[in-house]
Each structure stands twice: as C-alpha cells, then as structure tokens.
Design a protein around this motif. Structure first.
Motif, short mmCIF file in Angstrom:
data_model
loop_
_atom_site.label_atom_id
_atom_site.label_comp_id
_atom_site.label_asym_id
_atom_site.label_seq_id
_atom_site.Cartn_x
_atom_site.Cartn_y
_atom_site.Cartn_z
N GLN A 245 0.84 -1.20 0.00
CA GLN A 245 0.00 0.00 0.00
C GLN A 245 0.87 1.24 0.00
O GLN A 245 1.93 1.28 0.63
CB GLN A 245 -0.91 0.05 1.23
CG GLN A 245 -2.11 -0.87 1.20
CD GLN A 245 -3.03 -0.61 2.38
OE1 GLN A 245 -2.61 -0.06 3.41
NE2 GLN A 245 -4.29 -1.00 2.25
N LEU A 246 0.40 2.26 -0.70
CA LEU A 246 1.02 3.57 -0.70
C LEU A 246 -0.06 4.58 -0.35
O LEU A 246 -1.06 4.69 -1.07
CB LEU A 246 1.62 3.88 -2.07
CG LEU A 246 2.28 5.24 -2.26
CD1 LEU A 246 3.47 5.43 -1.32
CD2 LEU A 246 2.72 5.43 -3.71
N VAL A 247 0.13 5.28 0.75
CA VAL A 247 -0.89 6.21 1.26
C VAL A 247 -0.34 7.63 1.21
O VAL A 247 0.76 7.89 1.71
CB VAL A 247 -1.31 5.85 2.69
CG1 VAL A 247 -2.35 6.84 3.21
CG2 VAL A 247 -1.85 4.42 2.75
N PHE A 248 -1.11 8.53 0.62
CA PHE A 248 -0.77 9.96 0.63
C PHE A 248 -1.71 10.63 1.63
O PHE A 248 -2.93 10.69 1.41
CB PHE A 248 -0.93 10.56 -0.76
CG PHE A 248 0.07 10.03 -1.75
CD1 PHE A 248 1.33 10.60 -1.87
CD2 PHE A 248 -0.26 8.95 -2.56
CE1 PHE A 248 2.26 10.10 -2.78
CE2 PHE A 248 0.67 8.45 -3.47
CZ PHE A 248 1.93 9.03 -3.58
N LYS A 249 -1.15 11.11 2.71
CA LYS A 249 -1.93 11.69 3.80
C LYS A 249 -1.82 13.21 3.78
O LYS A 249 -0.71 13.75 3.78
CB LYS A 249 -1.45 11.14 5.15
CG LYS A 249 -2.28 11.61 6.35
CD LYS A 249 -1.77 10.98 7.63
CE LYS A 249 -2.60 11.43 8.84
NZ LYS A 249 -2.06 10.88 10.11
N TYR A 250 -2.94 13.86 3.78
CA TYR A 250 -2.99 15.33 3.71
C TYR A 250 -2.91 15.92 5.11
O TYR A 250 -3.75 15.66 5.96
CB TYR A 250 -4.28 15.74 3.01
CG TYR A 250 -4.61 17.21 3.07
CD1 TYR A 250 -3.65 18.18 2.78
CD2 TYR A 250 -5.90 17.65 3.38
CE1 TYR A 250 -3.95 19.52 2.82
CE2 TYR A 250 -6.22 19.00 3.42
CZ TYR A 250 -5.25 19.93 3.14
OH TYR A 250 -5.55 21.27 3.18
N ILE A 251 -1.86 16.73 5.34
CA ILE A 251 -1.65 17.40 6.64
C ILE A 251 -1.39 18.87 6.34
O ILE A 251 -0.26 19.25 6.00
CB ILE A 251 -0.47 16.77 7.40
CG1 ILE A 251 -0.62 15.25 7.48
CG2 ILE A 251 -0.35 17.38 8.80
CD1 ILE A 251 0.62 14.53 7.93
N PRO A 252 -2.41 19.74 6.42
CA PRO A 252 -2.28 21.11 5.90
C PRO A 252 -1.33 22.01 6.66
O PRO A 252 -0.92 23.05 6.13
CB PRO A 252 -3.71 21.64 5.98
CG PRO A 252 -4.38 20.81 7.03
CD PRO A 252 -3.76 19.46 6.94
N ASP A 253 -0.96 21.67 7.87
CA ASP A 253 -0.06 22.52 8.66
C ASP A 253 1.33 21.88 8.67
O ASP A 253 1.50 20.73 9.07
CB ASP A 253 -0.58 22.67 10.08
CG ASP A 253 0.21 23.67 10.90
OD1 ASP A 253 1.35 23.36 11.27
OD2 ASP A 253 -0.31 24.78 11.14
N LEU A 254 2.35 22.64 8.23
CA LEU A 254 3.70 22.08 8.12
C LEU A 254 4.29 21.69 9.47
O LEU A 254 5.04 20.73 9.58
CB LEU A 254 4.62 23.08 7.42
CG LEU A 254 4.39 23.26 5.92
CD1 LEU A 254 5.25 24.39 5.38
CD2 LEU A 254 4.68 21.96 5.18
N THR A 255 3.94 22.44 10.51
CA THR A 255 4.42 22.09 11.85
C THR A 255 3.81 20.78 12.31
O THR A 255 4.49 19.92 12.88
CB THR A 255 4.10 23.22 12.84
OG1 THR A 255 4.73 24.43 12.42
CG2 THR A 255 4.59 22.87 14.23
#
Length: 555
Positions: A245-255
């Motif tokens: 599996q390859l998962v692209f997880k969206y995390i809008p805050d860089l910190t």
C-alpha cells in the motif's frame, strides 16, 4: 487579513525575523548538511508493508491530463506511466515505450518532423485490458481537444497525422520541429481509451474520480480532506512494486506534518517537506534518515500583471528593492536556500550566472516610486491616477515560514508607502481557479519552471499560455513580452545545445528585467523518512519525491 507589525525601537530586521521564527526553533543546533547515510539492501521477493507519505497540500485531481499542482504528481506517477521517464541524472529512458526514439536509431527523422514510437507488448491496464498504441493516440488527441480542460498543450498542438501502425507501433508528424517534445512526453501520462468510451464530456468522466492506470499501484480509495490510498499492482511490468500500500496523507499545517513525522504517524515527508527551522532537530532524531536536497524550484512572489498596481516596471522594481532577501534566508530559512535572480535551476546547463544582482535598498525603492509619480496619500499609502498602491498577498494556509515572510514583507513594504494585506487560503482553494485563472493580486509560491531537464518555459511565460485570457498553459502572472514569445518559439525549434543555451540566457535576461515575479531564493528541501525505507532517490528533474515509489521497500 492581518494587522501591520512594527519593529521595536533598536531592533534590526534580522533580529525581528529571528523572534518570529523562534517558537518553532528552540534549541536549534548546527545542521548536519550531509544527513544520515543510506544503506542499500535487497528488495523483498513479494510486496510487503505500506508507506504513508505526508503532504502539506491535498491532491486536487486524479486525471493526470487536467490542470494540477505539484502534489498531484506523486499520486499520478504511482498510478500511471508515460512513454518515457527522466532519471535523476537527466537521462531519458524507456517506460511504456520499448526504446527512446532518436535520429540515430531512426525513431526521429533528420528534420525532427517524423516520429515513430515502438511500445512494450507486456503492459495491461489495472482493469486487465491490454495497453496499446490506441491509448497513446487517444491521449495525445484528448490533450488538444478544445472541449477538454488540459493542463498543458504546448508541443502537443504541433502533432499531426497520428497513425496506429500496430498495437505496439505509432507514428506522427510534427508541424514544425519542437526540441523539448521528448522531455514533454516524460510528463505526459497515458490514459486508457476504453475508460472514455460513451463518455459525452471527458471533463466529468467517471474515470476522473476512479482512475485506471498502468502504474505500479492501483487506485484504492480517496477520503476527501484526509488521504488517498493506493494498492499494489501485482501485474506491473516494471521494477517493483515492493510495498502493498502507498498512502498519501494530507496534513495542511507544516508544523503538524513535522510533528507526525517525529512521532512516527507518517513514514516519509513529502511536499513541502521538513521546514528549515526543524532541520537540525530532525537530523538528530533516532530512527530517521534526513537529508538536504538541492531543489529545482524557486520561491517567488508572483505579481498579476493585469492588476493596475503592477503594470509599471518601476513599481515591480521598487517592491523587489524592498525585499530583504538575506535576512529572510538567514533568519527564517536558516541559510539553507540560496538567493537567485532567475527561474532556472542553478545546476542547469542553461543557468544564467551573470544577471543583475538584487540589492535591498529602501531609499532606492522610494526614489523609484517618487520618480514614477506614485505620491503618498494622507494615510501614507502611495497612489497614482486614482490607483492606490495596495494589494493582497496570498499563500497556503499552514505554511508558517511563508506566513512569517509575509508579515516581514508587509512591514517593509509599508515603509515605502505600499499596503500589502495578507489573505491566505487552504491549498485546495488557492491552487484551484484562484491560481489557475489568475484571480490573485500576488502570491508567494515555489515553482519548478522546467519540464524534466529541458529549459523550455513556453508553458510559463508565453503569452499564449495565459488561461485567464483563453490560452493553454501556466502563465498565471499574465506576463506578456513579444520578444520573449519570439525567443521561446525559436528555442523550441533549435536542437543544438549551445545555440539553445544562448536563447534561454536571453529569456532569463528579459524575465529578470521585467520582473513578472520577484525571485527570492532557490529551494533546498529537507527530505525525511523512517530508517528502513530503502529505494528512495531524489529526482530534481521531477516535481515529486514519489516519482518512483515502485522502487521503495522496507528492510
């Protein structure tokens, strides 16, 4: 919108910037510029495990031929294949094609007009249908379909008389020679013809939300605002894949994204990577491999040339003179990037190293505006012919270093009588029509201007590439210079490297003089992954860390 920030008496700009950055950089140590060494291992016999990639921006579209942003590429390169692929060293190698055509092997005629491509015969789509030359023909024709919202048509509009000779052979004729086309085909991902059968409008085809590719991973699911999950394509024709599996997880805050890397919630940090203020700490984390990678992208302030505030060169020159690049690079970005005057990557053969050097000089900035007739009003903001020298600046919400840069720019611009209002937006909003249709005043954005390693920038700077004016391309600054248009057209017809170099040096001179964007620095990205993930190789000739996720594996 933010209120203006003011320097305390006796405080230098650089010290102010350091205070702004201090919250995220307590305990900062000298960074390890070499990172941690990688240890090559043997890939597993069968796919195992999964890799979670953190992205600071949410992928926007699953159809690789439609308008997109950089983070989309990681998903697209994992789902689809192009005829060719460009390696980290800039070599173009076969992918769906059986060989790279050239004048030497007869794949391209001596005049550059006749092309013949031989295809692999062992490739199938994710739904089991065979890949054939019909799919290549369909893809090239769909890109130039006037009713289809294409991301990039440059070069493709020159293709004529596409002929399917056999399931594994296709030919076409170029209307005129186009030197960059082989590089363009490295980023032209092929889509299946049968997925669009009986589809009235390709812009709304079911395929666009449930894609079928030939790539190493199949589409699994998308959870809006959260993640995209891809599953292993066990029948892939190429190397790998070695993970299930390859998962692209969206995390809008860089910190937050860095925090999740530190805690182990994500395995590999994708765009926008680890921020420079966390580099030293990240380098010392146990169980992590962190490296500093020179990037082809350039951090810029894009100025919408159709806004009345920016039509005069004197205004753009004054704004550029009012940017304290050195302090921004040193205090906010910890000296990792390098100042630049051009869009061309510094490692490129076509890089211009003798452009006028930027100088931070507020007095000169004021004088430029005075001489151009921009007079301060009662509120201290300059105006001319009823136009106030005021504009908004936008960037991605959650990118704290860009947000701090904005606050600093806002203060220094105010010192020359310019009002900049900060108005930031989520990635899914800012990089949609707001960016593509040039609805902004100004934007802080990092851009890789090249396609593969080719110097052609028709897509970025030709006047026919302005979507907001009915064109096709990514000239979002709405920059128009007929001399640049002519040079780009000449460069696309020129095959000799030395002659091309002279042409693109001139393009860089024009762009540096005209300042459709204000170049700040050439990026240096901090890549990070968990120890035990092997096969990861940066590629400055692509826009994504996941350009070859098929080669990743756990040890």
């Amino acid at each position: 919108m933010t209120k203006n920030t003011r320097l305390m008496p006796g405080m230098t700009r650089r010290n102010a910037l350091k205070m702004m950055a201090a919250a995220g950089a307590a305990g900062m140590m000298a960074p390890n510029l070499l990172g941690k060494p990688a240890h090559a291992q043997t890939p597993p016999a069968a796919p195992t495990g999964r890799v979670i990639v953190g992205l600071s921006q949410e992928p926007t579209i699953l159809n690789p031929l439609m308008p997109k942003i950089e983070v989309d590429d990681g998903v697209h390169f994992s789902l689809f294949d192009a005829l060719f692929r460009v390696t980290p060293t800039g070599e173009i190698v076969p992918n769906l094609a059986a060989e790279v055509p050239s004048q030497a092997n007869g794949g391209i005629s001596e005049d550059g007009l006749e092309w013949r491509i031989n295809l692999r015969d062992d490739v199938t789509w994710h739904d089991g249908e065979p890949f054939t030359a019909e799919d290549v023909k369909f893809t090239l024709e769909l890109i130039v379909n006037p009713d289809f919202r294409s991301w990039r048509t440059a070069g493709h509009t020159l293709v004529r008389d596409i002929t399917v000779v056999s399931p594994t052979e296709i030919t076409w004729r170029m209307e005129e020679p186009f030197a960059p086309y082989l590089s363009f085909l490295c980023e032209t991902l092929i889509v299946p013809k049968h997925a669009f059968d009986e589809v009235a409008d390709p812009n709304t085809a079911p395929f666009n939300n449930n894609p079928i590719g030939t790539g190493p991973f199949r589409f699994g699911e998308r959870v809006a605002g959260d993640l995209i999950m891809l599953e292993v394509n066990a029948g892939y024709f190429g190397e790998g894949p070695y993970i299930e599996q390859l998962v692209f997880k969206y995390i809008p805050d860089l910190t937050v994204m860095y925090t999740q890397f530190r805690s182990g919630d994500i395995d590999l940090v994708g765009r926008q990577f680890i921020t420079p203020d966390n580099y030293a700490e990240a380098s010392a984390l146990p169980g992590r491999t962190v490296t500093l990678v020179s990037a082809p992208s350039v951090e810029t302030i894009y100025l919408n040339q159709e806004r009345p505030q920016f039509k005069e060169l004197a205004v753009r020159e004054a704004l550029y003179a009012a940017i304290d690049k050195e302090s921004i690079i040193d205090a906010l970005y910890y000296g990792l990037p390098s100042a630049t005057e051009t869009y061309m990557p510094q490692a490129s053969y076509y890089y211009h190293d003798d452009l006028p050097a930027h100088e931070f000089n507020l007095e000169h900035a004021r004088q430029l505006l005075d001489d151009a007739g921009w007079a301060p009003g009662p509120d201290g903001i300059r105006a001319k012919d009823g136009v106030r020298l005021a504009f908004t600046n936008s960037t991605t919400t959650g990118n704290h270093l860009r947000e701090q840069t904005q606050q600093f720019l806002q203060q220094t611009f105010a010192e020359i009588g310019v009002e900049m209002t900060i108005s930031n937006l989520p990635a899914a909003v800012i990089w949609g029509e707001f960016w593509q249709m040039s609805q902004f005043d100004s934007v802080i954005v990092g851009i890789n201007f090249l396609i593969a390693a080719d110097p052609d920038v028709t897509n970025r700077f030709h006047s026919n590439a302005i979507i907001a004016q009915g064109g096709r391309g990514s000239n979002n600054a709405q920059y128009v210079n007929t001399d640049v248009d002519a040079l780009l057209e000449e460069g696309s017809r020129t095959f000799d490297p030395e002659a091309r170099r002279e042409i693109y040096l001139q393009v860089q001179e024009h762009v540096r003089h005209d300042l459709p964007f204000l170049p700040m620095f050439a990026d240096a990205n901090v890549h990070g992954r968990k120890d035990g993930i092997e096969g990861v190789e940066p590629n400055g000739n692509t826009r994504t860390e996941s350009w070859h996720a098929a080669g990743w594996y756990w040890t």
